[in-house]
Design an enzyme around this catalytic site. Structure first.
Site, PDB file in Angstrom:
ATOM      1  N   GLU A 124       0.819  -1.208   0.000  1.00  0.00           N
ATOM      2  CA  GLU A 124       0.000   0.000   0.000  1.00  0.00           C
ATOM      3  C   GLU A 124       0.856   1.262   0.000  1.00  0.00           C
ATOM      4  OE1 GLU A 124      -4.082  -1.355   2.121  1.00  0.00           O
ATOM      5  OE2 GLU A 124      -2.482  -0.937   3.514  1.00  0.00           O
ATOM      6  N   CYS A 137       3.534   8.550   1.555  1.00  0.00           N
ATOM      7  CA  CYS A 137       4.061   7.559   2.492  1.00  0.00           C
ATOM      8  C   CYS A 137       4.288   6.273   1.695  1.00  0.00           C
ATOM      9  CB  CYS A 137       3.038   7.368   3.609  1.00  0.00           C
ATOM     10  SG  CYS A 137       3.572   6.203   4.856  1.00  0.00           S
ATOM     11  N   CYS A 144       6.156  -6.944   7.037  1.00  0.00           N
ATOM     12  CA  CYS A 144       7.350  -6.573   7.805  1.00  0.00           C
ATOM     13  C   CYS A 144       7.666  -7.731   8.723  1.00  0.00           C
ATOM     14  CB  CYS A 144       7.090  -5.307   8.624  1.00  0.00           C
ATOM     15  SG  CYS A 144       8.548  -4.728   9.526  1.00  0.00           S
ATOM     16  N   CYS A 148       6.369  -5.576  15.508  1.00  0.00           N
ATOM     17  CA  CYS A 148       6.098  -4.675  16.629  1.00  0.00           C
ATOM     18  C   CYS A 148       4.655  -4.935  17.069  1.00  0.00           C
ATOM     19  CB  CYS A 148       6.296  -3.224  16.209  1.00  0.00           C
ATOM     20  SG  CYS A 148       7.992  -2.901  15.695  1.00  0.00           S
ATOM     21  N   CYS A 151       1.622  -2.759  15.739  1.00  0.00           N
ATOM     22  CA  CYS A 151       1.578  -2.393  14.317  1.00  0.00           C
ATOM     23  C   CYS A 151       0.896  -3.471  13.495  1.00  0.00           C
ATOM     24  CB  CYS A 151       3.011  -2.159  13.820  1.00  0.00           C
ATOM     25  SG  CYS A 151       3.116  -1.903  12.039  1.00  0.00           S
ATOM     26  N   GLY A 221       6.799  -2.046   6.036  1.00  0.00           N
ATOM     27  CA  GLY A 221       8.155  -2.574   6.006  1.00  0.00           C
ATOM     28  C   GLY A 221       9.187  -1.755   6.746  1.00  0.00           C
ATOM     29  N   GLU A 222      10.344  -2.383   6.955  1.00  0.00           N
ATOM     30  CA  GLU A 222      11.473  -1.728   7.617  1.00  0.00           C
ATOM     31  C   GLU A 222      12.498  -1.388   6.530  1.00  0.00           C
ATOM     32  OE1 GLU A 222      12.689  -0.435  10.576  1.00  0.00           O
ATOM     33  OE2 GLU A 222      14.359  -0.087   9.198  1.00  0.00           O
ATOM     34  N   SER A 253      12.255   6.263   8.004  1.00  0.00           N
ATOM     35  CA  SER A 253      11.944   5.887   9.385  1.00  0.00           C
ATOM     36  C   SER A 253      12.405   4.462   9.653  1.00  0.00           C
ATOM     37  CB  SER A 253      10.430   5.988   9.610  1.00  0.00           C
ATOM     38  OG  SER A 253      10.097   5.493  10.891  1.00  0.00           O
ATOM     39  N   SER A 275      11.903   5.149  15.381  1.00  0.00           N
ATOM     40  CA  SER A 275      10.716   4.737  16.131  1.00  0.00           C
ATOM     41  C   SER A 275      11.135   4.296  17.529  1.00  0.00           C
ATOM     42  CB  SER A 275      10.018   3.587  15.400  1.00  0.00           C
ATOM     43  OG  SER A 275       9.521   4.053  14.176  1.00  0.00           O
ATOM     44  N   HIS A 277       9.374   4.982  20.851  1.00  0.00           N
ATOM     45  CA  HIS A 277       8.139   4.449  21.450  1.00  0.00           C
ATOM     46  C   HIS A 277       8.189   4.083  22.928  1.00  0.00           C
ATOM     47  CE1 HIS A 277       6.714   4.572  17.437  1.00  0.00           C
ATOM     48  NE2 HIS A 277       7.249   3.459  17.037  1.00  0.00           N
ATOM     49  N   ASN A 354      -3.010   4.314  16.605  1.00  0.00           N
ATOM     50  CA  ASN A 354      -4.108   4.059  15.664  1.00  0.00           C
ATOM     51  C   ASN A 354      -4.552   2.607  15.803  1.00  0.00           C
ATOM     52  OD1 ASN A 354      -4.172   6.655  14.286  1.00  0.00           O
ATOM     53  ND2 ASN A 354      -2.154   6.084  13.496  1.00  0.00           N
ATOM     54  N   CYS A 397      -0.852   5.723  10.329  1.00  0.00           N
ATOM     55  CA  CYS A 397       0.380   5.023  10.706  1.00  0.00           C
ATOM     56  C   CYS A 397       0.057   3.668  11.315  1.00  0.00           C
ATOM     57  CB  CYS A 397       1.142   5.785  11.784  1.00  0.00           C
ATOM     58  SG  CYS A 397       1.669   7.390  11.328  1.00  0.00           S
TER      59      CYS A 397
HETATM   60  N1  SAH Z   1       9.300   0.180   9.930  1.00  0.00           N
HETATM   61  C1  SAH Z   1       9.591   1.537  10.066  1.00  0.00           C
HETATM   62  C2  SAH Z   1       8.748   2.433   9.194  1.00  0.00           C
HETATM   63  C3  SAH Z   1       7.285   2.104   9.040  1.00  0.00           C
HETATM   64  S1  SAH Z   1       6.226   2.384  10.387  1.00  0.00           S
HETATM   65  C4  SAH Z   1       9.467   1.955  11.516  1.00  0.00           C
HETATM   66  O1  SAH Z   1       8.954   1.197  12.311  1.00  0.00           O
HETATM   67  O2  SAH Z   1       9.916   3.046  11.835  1.00  0.00           O
HETATM   68  C5  SAH Z   1       5.966   4.149  10.463  1.00  0.00           C
HETATM   69  C6  SAH Z   1       5.629   4.632  11.873  1.00  0.00           C
HETATM   70  O3  SAH Z   1       4.293   4.249  12.271  1.00  0.00           O
HETATM   71  C7  SAH Z   1       6.554   4.068  12.916  1.00  0.00           C
HETATM   72  O4  SAH Z   1       6.969   5.043  13.814  1.00  0.00           O
HETATM   73  C8  SAH Z   1       5.661   3.069  13.594  1.00  0.00           C
HETATM   74  O5  SAH Z   1       6.119   2.743  14.844  1.00  0.00           O
HETATM   75  C9  SAH Z   1       4.338   3.794  13.600  1.00  0.00           C
HETATM   76  N2  SAH Z   1       3.205   2.917  13.916  1.00  0.00           N
HETATM   77  C10 SAH Z   1       3.099   1.586  13.698  1.00  0.00           C
HETATM   78  N3  SAH Z   1       1.896   1.124  14.126  1.00  0.00           N
HETATM   79  C11 SAH Z   1       1.235   2.184  14.627  1.00  0.00           C
HETATM   80  C12 SAH Z   1      -0.076   2.362  15.198  1.00  0.00           C
HETATM   81  N4  SAH Z   1      -0.926   1.338  15.312  1.00  0.00           N
HETATM   82  N5  SAH Z   1      -0.437   3.587  15.590  1.00  0.00           N
HETATM   83  C13 SAH Z   1       0.407   4.637  15.443  1.00  0.00           C
HETATM   84  N6  SAH Z   1       1.637   4.542  14.895  1.00  0.00           N
HETATM   85  C14 SAH Z   1       2.049   3.331  14.499  1.00  0.00           C
HETATM   86 FE1  SF4 Z   2       7.660  -3.201  10.942  1.00  0.00          FE
HETATM   87 FE2  SF4 Z   2       7.772  -0.580  11.532  1.00  0.00          FE
HETATM   88 FE3  SF4 Z   2       5.477  -1.991  11.855  1.00  0.00          FE
HETATM   89 FE4  SF4 Z   2       7.567  -2.415  13.481  1.00  0.00          FE
HETATM   90  S1  SF4 Z   2       6.377  -0.504  13.296  1.00  0.00           S
HETATM   91  S2  SF4 Z   2       6.282  -4.006  12.512  1.00  0.00           S
HETATM   92  S3  SF4 Z   2       9.278  -2.157  12.099  1.00  0.00           S
HETATM   93  S4  SF4 Z   2       6.505  -1.572   9.929  1.00  0.00           S
END
Ligand code: SAH
Ligand code: SF4
Length: 424
Positions: A124, A137, A144, A148, A151, A221-222, A253, A275, A277, A354, A397
């Site tokens: 996406e 974005c 991924c 996490c 996510c 993805g990362e 990111s 990230s 957190h 989110n 996000c």
């Molecule tokens: N994998 C990379 C980039 C993609 S995620 C990373 O983790 O940084 C982009 C951002 O969205 C990251 O900061 C991630 O932690 C955040 N994110 C993931 N799930 C989320 C959620 N449910 N609510 C808010 N932010 C979230």
């Molecule tokens: Fe992957 Fe980033 Fe989501 Fe973590 S927050 S699972 S690194 S996309």
């Protein structure tokens, strides 16, 4: 061509990348997709197809311009190529785009596209229009591997790295959708490409009135687990003769893949977002399991060493606000202490969590988010709260997850139920 032709591609495991066979279906018609290739790679492809070195050099320059500056996909429209040459190219090459499976628009104007690769993988991309900018974005992987816990993308089973063509293809498709290619014939405007760094201080959108002004590698993805492809793709995006986006308008990111951070600075040079957190090992181990391998203090040291960071180009720490998990006053004070300890030129982006179907986490209350933000701000660090965008279409996000994956889960559930019924 090297990456497109290689039979192996590095697919990240939960911790370190391992090579597995590349899952790319060759085009049935045998033609080569030029999308995502750099100038030398296009030149190489032309030479392989039979052009001599001099002709390949000239044609690759022309093609690069048509592909990335003009957004042209039809060789017949490339008017500075002799007619027989256009036919010769069309027999051997294509200029592809990801297939659009679905396009949605949120009530707040955010747009989401579900895309499909030639070998049927779904990913996406999201476009977020704001008052003064338009941010795309972009995804770097299908799914991924990092899992996490908060996510949605991390719950996907299917994972493969996107190729440079599939990454650049997202930007091309967004430009197509927004109607942002220069019009007219190959005049001076087409040749005089922007200096990639020139638009840094543009007050409103880009000087030429385009809406797509910024790119964030924050989709699925990362990115640092697909380093080479992301780097090659962003180099094409930043090339002054092509899309010409400034590196200052691109942010990568990472969840904290420390060994790749210095290379990201040197070889890509875009802005960095990390990230974070959480500020304790216990909580970050739960939220970002990669923390068990690369801990908080090591990560902050890597940020302090990030060569491209400065007061003008601060590192963004992303901090998702999860109720009763990481949102106390004490957490906020610890965050300030850590950033100060490492003397980081930093800002903190507070992202209200989110939600997605099946998660147990909840978003912090608005009062909690405000209190947290004030403490960080009083500590001398900017800590804006990011307004969630596109939540109604699951474009915010961390909400991205491909429909095919959702379907396959539903399908699995249905099959399991059928099995149960047959047994019972
Ligand atoms: N994998 C990379 C980039 C993609 S995620 C990373 O983790 O940084 C982009 C951002 O969205 C990251 O900061 C991630 O932690 C955040 N994110 C993931 N799930 C989320 C959620 N449910 N609510 C808010 N932010 C979230
Ligand atoms: Fe992957 Fe980033 Fe989501 Fe973590 S927050 S699972 S690194 S996309």
């Amino acid at each position: 061509m090297q990456s497109a032709a290689s039979p192996l591609m590095p697919i990240p495991g939960p911790i370190d990348p391992v090579p597995v066979p590349r899952a790319v279906t060759p085009r049935e018609d045998g033609r080569i997709d030029l999308m995502g290739l750099s100038r030398p790679q296009i030149k190489g492809a032309l030479e392989e197809a039979g052009l001599d070195v001099k002709a390949a050099k000239l044609r690759s320059k022309q093609l690069f311009h048509w592909l990335y500056h003009r957004g042209e996909t039809d060789f017949e429209a490339m008017t500075d190529l002799a007619k027989p040459m256009r036919g010769w190219m069309a027999e051997r090459f294509v200029v592809g785009r990801p297939q659009v499976v679905e396009a949605q628009v949120s009530t707040d104007g955010t747009r989401k596209w579900l895309l499909r690769s030639d070998d049927g993988q779904d990913y996406e991309m999201v476009f977020i229009p704001d008052a003064d900018r338009g941010t795309l974005c972009v995804s770097s992987q299908v799914g991924c591997t990092l899992n996490c816990s908060f996510c949605h993308t991390g719950t996907m089973r299917l994972v493969r790295n996107l190729t440079p063509g599939e990454i650049v293809g997202q930007v091309m498709l967004a430009r197509d959708a927004l109607g942002e290619w220069p019009k007219g014939n190959m005049g001076s405007a087409a040749i005089g490409a922007n200096d990639a760094d020139e638009d840094e201080d543009a007050p409103q959108y880009s000087p030429d009135g385009r809406m797509l002004t910024n790119i964030v590698m924050m989709g699925m993805g990362e990115p640092l687990y697909n380093f080479e492809h992301v780097r090659d793709a962003l180099k094409v995006v930043m090339d002054g003769d092509g899309l010409a986006l400034s590196r200052r308008r691109i942010t990568l990111s990472t969840s904290g893949v420390i060994p790749m951070m210095a290379r990201a600075s040197e070889e890509i040079g875009v802005n960095l977002a990390v990230s974070l957190h959480a500020v304790t090992k216990e909580v970050r181990d739960e939220l970002v399991p990669l923390n068990r391998k690369y801990g908080i203090e090591e990560l902050l040291q890597a940020c302090a060493d990030y060569p491209k960071a400065s007061n003008a180009r601060r590192i963004t720490f992303e901090y998702v606000m999860i109720r009763d998990k990481n949102d106390s006053d004490e957490d906020a004070r610890e965050l300030v202490r850590l950033i100060r300890k490492y003397k980081l030129p930093a800002k903190v982006n507070l992202i209200p969590f989110n939600p997605w179907p099946g998660t147990d986490y909840e978003c912090s209350t608005p009062e909690r988010v405000r209190a947290f933000s004030s403490i960080v701000f009083e500590g001398g660090i900017s800590a804006p709260v990011r307004t969630p965008r596109g939540r109604d279409i699951m474009a915010a996000c961390g909400q991205l997850k491909s429909a095919s994956e959702k379907k396959s889960k539903a399908e699995m559930k249905r099959l399991a139920e059928e099995k149960q019924a047959a047994l019972g």
